[in-house]
Write a protein that holds these residues in place. Structure first.
Motif, PDB file in Angstrom:
ATOM      1  N   ILE A  44       0.871  -1.175   0.000  1.00  0.00           N
ATOM      2  CA  ILE A  44       0.000   0.000   0.000  1.00  0.00           C
ATOM      3  C   ILE A  44       0.906   1.223   0.000  1.00  0.00           C
ATOM      4  O   ILE A  44       1.789   1.349   0.850  1.00  0.00           O
ATOM      5  CB  ILE A  44      -0.917   0.023   1.242  1.00  0.00           C
ATOM      6  N   LEU A  46       1.191   5.257   0.367  1.00  0.00           N
ATOM      7  CA  LEU A  46       0.464   6.364   0.969  1.00  0.00           C
ATOM      8  C   LEU A  46       1.367   7.590   1.008  1.00  0.00           C
ATOM      9  O   LEU A  46       2.552   7.492   1.319  1.00  0.00           O
ATOM     10  CB  LEU A  46       0.034   5.978   2.388  1.00  0.00           C
ATOM     11  N   LYS A  70       1.175   5.179   9.288  1.00  0.00           N
ATOM     12  CA  LYS A  70       1.016   3.823   9.831  1.00  0.00           C
ATOM     13  C   LYS A  70      -0.348   3.657  10.498  1.00  0.00           C
ATOM     14  O   LYS A  70      -1.030   2.645  10.286  1.00  0.00           O
ATOM     15  CB  LYS A  70       2.149   3.556  10.830  1.00  0.00           C
ATOM     16  N   ILE A  73      -3.075   3.335   7.860  1.00  0.00           N
ATOM     17  CA  ILE A  73      -3.076   2.009   7.229  1.00  0.00           C
ATOM     18  C   ILE A  73      -3.771   0.997   8.137  1.00  0.00           C
ATOM     19  O   ILE A  73      -4.620   0.221   7.699  1.00  0.00           O
ATOM     20  CB  ILE A  73      -1.626   1.553   6.906  1.00  0.00           C
ATOM     21  N   ASN A  77      -7.295  -0.890   7.347  1.00  0.00           N
ATOM     22  CA  ASN A  77      -6.986  -2.269   6.967  1.00  0.00           C
ATOM     23  C   ASN A  77      -6.785  -3.102   8.235  1.00  0.00           C
ATOM     24  O   ASN A  77      -5.692  -3.624   8.482  1.00  0.00           O
ATOM     25  CB  ASN A  77      -5.716  -2.321   6.102  1.00  0.00           C
ATOM     26  N   CYS A 117       2.355  -5.455   3.609  1.00  0.00           N
ATOM     27  CA  CYS A 117       1.467  -6.023   4.639  1.00  0.00           C
ATOM     28  C   CYS A 117       1.143  -7.486   4.361  1.00  0.00           C
ATOM     29  O   CYS A 117       1.016  -7.891   3.205  1.00  0.00           O
ATOM     30  CB  CYS A 117       0.158  -5.235   4.685  1.00  0.00           C
TER      31      CYS A 117
END
Length: 199
Positions: A44, A46, A70, A73, A77, A117
């Protein structure tokens, strides 16, 4: 794979491996660093920014933005665990930097970050598995990404580098541009699929 997670066979093999390691080293194994791959891995990207009002950029500013990214995210998620956090780029008033632009005066400061991740269920099951053997996991590494870090040192003169890591049921593609990670992608197709197609 998180949908076909069966670690019963792994448990049998792990017992033998731990005994062999302890026998060879003469020490009890307490904790480990674990390298693994999964076709369920995702990256991901960002970008987070901060109005700096012509102040100098500090180390705390950078840490704050990374921590903020962080948290975003993890918030959006909740089924994922962050394995790696890689800063792709720093931007100061529309100028790109490959390194932290500390003590630089600016109005707007931003960081582009890549998060690799893994599904939380895989991590939790592995932690539980190792706990049965009184082992704690210090750190988990994505093996495709970690291997590419080592290999890219052999291509220091190349501006663009791509690594393709074909596994049993996944293929990881890791791309570097100017010695910085540009993208990390996993395709759910690997050697097992190719073998089946050929046969």
């Amino acid at each position: 794979k998180s949908k076909k997670l069966d670690i019963s066979e792994t448990e049998k093999n792990l017992d033998e491996i731990i005994l062999e390691i302890e026998k060879k080293t003469g020490d009890y194994l307490n904790n480990i660093n674990l390298m693994l791959d999964t076709s369920d891995a995702v990256s991901i990207i960002l970008s987070v920014s901060k109005q700096n009002e012509k102040k100098n950029i500090t180390k705390q500013d950078i840490q704050y933005l990374i921590q903020d990214a962080k948290q975003q995210i993890l918030k959006f998620n909740p089924e994922k665990n962050i394995i790696h956090i890689i800063v792709k780029n720093y931007k100061v008033d529309d100028k790109d930097y490959n390194y932290p632009p500390l003590e630089t005066t600016c109005n707007l400061f931003s960081i582009d970050i890549i998060f690799i991740c893994f599904p939380k269920i895989i991590i939790k099951n592995l932690e539980n598995l190792f706990f049965k053997f009184q082992l704690s996991i210090n750190k988990i590494f994505c093996s495709s990404y970690t291997k590419s870090l080592n290999y890219k040192e052999q291509f220091t003169k190349s501006e663009k580098i791509a690594f393709i890591d074909i596994g049993y049921e996944k293929t990881a593609i890791v791309i570097y541009y100017k010695n910085k990670l540009n993208s990390f992608n996993v395709l759910p197709v690997g050697g097992n699929h190719i073998t089946k197609d050929i046969s």
